[in-house]
Scaffold this motif. Structure first.
Motif, PDB file in Angstrom:
ATOM      1  N   PHE A 154       0.746  -1.034  -0.042  1.00 39.46           N
ATOM      2  CA  PHE A 154      -0.002   0.068   0.125  1.00 39.46           C
ATOM      3  C   PHE A 154       0.915   1.208   0.050  1.00 39.46           C
ATOM      4  O   PHE A 154       1.800   1.522   0.707  1.00 39.46           O
ATOM      5  CB  PHE A 154      -0.842   0.010   1.231  1.00 39.46           C
ATOM      6  N   ASP A 155       0.466   2.135  -0.935  1.00 41.61           N
ATOM      7  CA  ASP A 155       1.245   3.367  -0.863  1.00 41.61           C
ATOM      8  C   ASP A 155       0.268   4.636  -0.869  1.00 41.61           C
ATOM      9  O   ASP A 155      -0.716   4.817  -1.694  1.00 41.61           O
ATOM     10  CB  ASP A 155       2.056   3.468  -2.176  1.00 41.61           C
ATOM     11  N   SER A 156       0.062   5.417   0.091  1.00 43.90           N
ATOM     12  CA  SER A 156      -1.056   6.415   0.257  1.00 43.90           C
ATOM     13  C   SER A 156      -1.135   7.461  -0.691  1.00 43.90           C
ATOM     14  O   SER A 156      -1.979   7.844  -0.986  1.00 43.90           O
ATOM     15  CB  SER A 156      -0.803   7.120   1.854  1.00 43.90           C
ATOM     16  N   THR A 157       0.289   7.692  -1.265  1.00 41.06           N
ATOM     17  CA  THR A 157       0.295   8.796  -2.443  1.00 41.06           C
ATOM     18  C   THR A 157      -0.501   8.169  -3.533  1.00 41.06           C
ATOM     19  O   THR A 157      -1.111   8.700  -4.202  1.00 41.06           O
ATOM     20  CB  THR A 157       1.586   8.991  -2.776  1.00 41.06           C
ATOM     21  N   ILE A 158      -0.289   6.921  -3.801  1.00 43.70           N
ATOM     22  CA  ILE A 158      -0.757   6.357  -5.275  1.00 43.70           C
ATOM     23  C   ILE A 158      -2.286   6.241  -4.880  1.00 43.70           C
ATOM     24  O   ILE A 158      -3.202   6.330  -5.830  1.00 43.70           O
ATOM     25  CB  ILE A 158      -0.220   4.840  -5.323  1.00 43.70           C
ATOM     26  N   LEU A 216      -4.475   8.046  -2.950  1.00 45.84           N
ATOM     27  CA  LEU A 216      -4.989   9.477  -2.722  1.00 45.84           C
ATOM     28  C   LEU A 216      -4.993  10.015  -4.169  1.00 45.84           C
ATOM     29  O   LEU A 216      -6.151  10.531  -4.644  1.00 45.84           O
ATOM     30  CB  LEU A 216      -4.373  10.346  -1.892  1.00 45.84           C
ATOM     31  N   THR A 217      -4.137   9.650  -5.323  1.00 43.51           N
ATOM     32  CA  THR A 217      -4.015  10.392  -6.200  1.00 43.51           C
ATOM     33  C   THR A 217      -4.947   9.611  -7.344  1.00 43.51           C
ATOM     34  O   THR A 217      -5.662   9.990  -8.077  1.00 43.51           O
ATOM     35  CB  THR A 217      -2.924  10.304  -7.074  1.00 43.51           C
ATOM     36  N   GLY A 218      -4.988   8.271  -7.025  1.00 41.55           N
ATOM     37  CA  GLY A 218      -6.149   7.205  -7.945  1.00 41.55           C
ATOM     38  C   GLY A 218      -7.458   7.671  -7.372  1.00 41.55           C
ATOM     39  O   GLY A 218      -8.172   7.758  -8.303  1.00 41.55           O
ATOM     40  N   PHE A 219      -7.701   7.997  -5.972  1.00 41.48           N
ATOM     41  CA  PHE A 219      -9.019   8.157  -5.478  1.00 41.48           C
ATOM     42  C   PHE A 219      -9.688   9.443  -6.144  1.00 41.48           C
ATOM     43  O   PHE A 219     -10.693   9.108  -6.797  1.00 41.48           O
ATOM     44  CB  PHE A 219      -8.986   8.279  -4.056  1.00 41.48           C
ATOM     45  N   PHE A 220      -9.183  10.562  -6.083  1.00 39.84           N
ATOM     46  CA  PHE A 220      -9.344  11.603  -6.561  1.00 39.84           C
ATOM     47  C   PHE A 220      -9.447  11.661  -8.165  1.00 39.84           C
ATOM     48  O   PHE A 220     -10.256  12.410  -8.715  1.00 39.84           O
ATOM     49  CB  PHE A 220      -8.759  12.762  -6.157  1.00 39.84           C
ATOM     50  N   THR A 221      -8.292  11.034  -8.867  1.00 39.90           N
ATOM     51  CA  THR A 221      -8.333  11.148 -10.101  1.00 39.90           C
ATOM     52  C   THR A 221      -9.621  10.189 -10.740  1.00 39.90           C
ATOM     53  O   THR A 221     -10.258  10.621 -11.650  1.00 39.90           O
ATOM     54  CB  THR A 221      -7.104  10.318 -10.948  1.00 39.90           C
ATOM     55  N   ASN A 222      -9.768   9.085 -10.232  1.00 38.96           N
ATOM     56  CA  ASN A 222     -11.011   8.321 -10.642  1.00 38.96           C
ATOM     57  C   ASN A 222     -12.423   8.853 -10.320  1.00 38.96           C
ATOM     58  O   ASN A 222     -13.197   8.852 -11.454  1.00 38.96           O
ATOM     59  CB  ASN A 222     -11.092   7.005  -9.741  1.00 38.96           C
ATOM     60  N   ILE A 223     -12.423   9.805  -9.269  1.00 32.12           N
ATOM     61  CA  ILE A 223     -13.723  10.207  -9.254  1.00 32.12           C
ATOM     62  C   ILE A 223     -13.937  11.366 -10.031  1.00 32.12           C
ATOM     63  O   ILE A 223     -14.883  11.664 -10.855  1.00 32.12           O
ATOM     64  CB  ILE A 223     -13.769  10.836  -7.737  1.00 32.12           C
ATOM     65  N   LEU A 224     -12.977  12.173 -10.414  1.00 34.53           N
ATOM     66  CA  LEU A 224     -13.060  13.388 -11.597  1.00 34.53           C
ATOM     67  C   LEU A 224     -13.150  12.758 -12.772  1.00 34.53           C
ATOM     68  O   LEU A 224     -13.904  13.294 -13.688  1.00 34.53           O
ATOM     69  CB  LEU A 224     -11.644  14.292 -11.470  1.00 34.53           C
ATOM     70  N   LEU A 225     -12.250  11.652 -13.203  1.00 33.62           N
ATOM     71  CA  LEU A 225     -12.457  11.141 -14.655  1.00 33.62           C
ATOM     72  C   LEU A 225     -13.948  10.588 -14.901  1.00 33.62           C
ATOM     73  O   LEU A 225     -14.494  10.638 -15.926  1.00 33.62           O
ATOM     74  CB  LEU A 225     -11.561  10.071 -14.826  1.00 33.62           C
ATOM     75  N   ALA A 226     -14.601   9.856 -13.801  1.00 29.67           N
ATOM     76  CA  ALA A 226     -15.844   9.272 -13.883  1.00 29.67           C
ATOM     77  C   ALA A 226     -16.742  10.554 -13.944  1.00 29.67           C
ATOM     78  O   ALA A 226     -17.825  10.463 -14.931  1.00 29.67           O
ATOM     79  CB  ALA A 226     -16.085   8.560 -12.789  1.00 29.67           C
ATOM     80  N   GLY A 227     -16.731  11.542 -13.067  1.00 29.70           N
ATOM     81  CA  GLY A 227     -17.622  12.783 -13.318  1.00 29.70           C
ATOM     82  C   GLY A 227     -17.426  13.528 -14.791  1.00 29.70           C
ATOM     83  O   GLY A 227     -18.545  14.014 -15.216  1.00 29.70           O
ATOM     84  N   LEU A 228     -16.387  13.625 -15.031  1.00 25.75           N
ATOM     85  CA  LEU A 228     -15.930  14.317 -16.502  1.00 25.75           C
ATOM     86  C   LEU A 228     -16.736  13.466 -17.342  1.00 25.75           C
ATOM     87  O   LEU A 228     -17.381  14.061 -18.368  1.00 25.75           O
ATOM     88  CB  LEU A 228     -14.401  14.326 -16.527  1.00 25.75           C
ATOM     89  N   LEU A 229     -16.910  12.105 -17.591  1.00 27.97           N
ATOM     90  CA  LEU A 229     -16.902  11.237 -18.472  1.00 27.97           C
ATOM     91  C   LEU A 229     -18.624  11.417 -18.675  1.00 27.97           C
ATOM     92  O   LEU A 229     -19.270  11.409 -19.676  1.00 27.97           O
ATOM     93  CB  LEU A 229     -16.576   9.963 -18.159  1.00 27.97           C
ATOM     94  N   ALA A 230     -19.184  11.442 -17.248  1.00 26.32           N
ATOM     95  CA  ALA A 230     -20.543  11.577 -17.239  1.00 26.32           C
ATOM     96  C   ALA A 230     -21.224  13.079 -17.609  1.00 26.32           C
ATOM     97  O   ALA A 230     -22.290  13.083 -18.534  1.00 26.32           O
ATOM     98  CB  ALA A 230     -21.043  11.315 -15.811  1.00 26.32           C
ATOM     99  N   TYR A 231     -20.441  14.114 -17.497  1.00 22.73           N
ATOM    100  CA  TYR A 231     -20.686  15.461 -17.956  1.00 22.73           C
ATOM    101  C   TYR A 231     -20.549  15.452 -19.376  1.00 22.73           C
ATOM    102  O   TYR A 231     -21.521  16.216 -20.076  1.00 22.73           O
ATOM    103  CB  TYR A 231     -19.833  16.295 -17.209  1.00 22.73           C
ATOM    104  N   ILE A 232     -19.426  14.997 -19.928  1.00 20.78           N
ATOM    105  CA  ILE A 232     -19.272  15.089 -21.418  1.00 20.78           C
ATOM    106  C   ILE A 232     -20.218  14.222 -22.104  1.00 20.78           C
ATOM    107  O   ILE A 232     -21.053  14.638 -23.187  1.00 20.78           O
ATOM    108  CB  ILE A 232     -17.892  14.632 -21.793  1.00 20.78           C
ATOM    109  N   GLY A 233     -20.701  12.925 -21.684  1.00 15.93           N
ATOM    110  CA  GLY A 233     -21.734  12.389 -22.236  1.00 15.93           C
ATOM    111  C   GLY A 233     -23.189  13.138 -22.108  1.00 15.93           C
ATOM    112  O   GLY A 233     -23.800  12.975 -23.195  1.00 15.93           O
ATOM    113  N   ASP A 234     -23.392  13.811 -20.939  1.00 18.65           N
ATOM    114  CA  ASP A 234     -24.628  14.800 -21.077  1.00 18.65           C
ATOM    115  C   ASP A 234     -24.614  15.749 -22.156  1.00 18.65           C
ATOM    116  O   ASP A 234     -25.752  15.999 -22.554  1.00 18.65           O
ATOM    117  CB  ASP A 234     -24.708  15.147 -19.695  1.00 18.65           C
ATOM    118  N   ARG A 235     -23.397  16.265 -22.100  1.00 17.65           N
ATOM    119  CA  ARG A 235     -23.328  17.373 -23.210  1.00 17.65           C
ATOM    120  C   ARG A 235     -23.477  17.009 -24.614  1.00 17.65           C
ATOM    121  O   ARG A 235     -24.021  17.817 -25.376  1.00 17.65           O
ATOM    122  CB  ARG A 235     -21.862  18.149 -22.933  1.00 17.65           C
TER     123      ARG A 235
END
Length: 109
Positions: free
Chosen positions: A53-57, A59-78
């Motif tokens: 386990f690496d906390s940096t990996i 935390l960055t994966g946690f927020f990147t996954n959330i942002l990417l998923a939200g962005l994908l849903a937003y682009i799909g809506d647009r």
């Protein structure tokens, strides 16, 4: 190892008994973000079981996954396409794979 489960139970109980509701127009974004967050949490538990386990990996994966998923849903809506389904499928598959590996690791121990 018990602390993440305690935090999960605490968060679920607060969410369950909270009077807060999410507007319908944001439900796609929130559902995909929660699925991405759960995928990251289970990936973190899996890596903790495998003792790399690496906390940096995490935390960055946690927020990147959330942002990417939200962005994908937003682009799909647009553009008028349900792209959030791609995120649901991808994170769903990863979620079940991580859960299966965690289960196997617990059975072996």
């Amino acid at each position: 190892m018990w602390l993440p489960f305690l935090g999960l139970l605490l968060g679920l109980s607060i969410g369950w008994f909270s009077p807060f509701t999410v507007p319908v127009e944001y439900s796609k974004y929130l559902s995909v973000a929660i699925l991405a967050a759960l995928d990251s949490v289970l990936g973190g538990l899996r890596s903790a079981q495998e003792e790399h386990f690496d906390s940096t990996i995490f935390l960055t994966g946690f927020f990147t996954n959330i942002l990417l998923a939200g962005l994908l849903a937003y682009i799909g809506d647009r553009i008028g396409v349900d792209l959030y389904l791609a995120a649901v499928v991808a994170f769903g598959v990863r979620l079940f794979n991580n859960l299966a590996i965690i289960r196997r690791n617990l059975i072996k121990k």
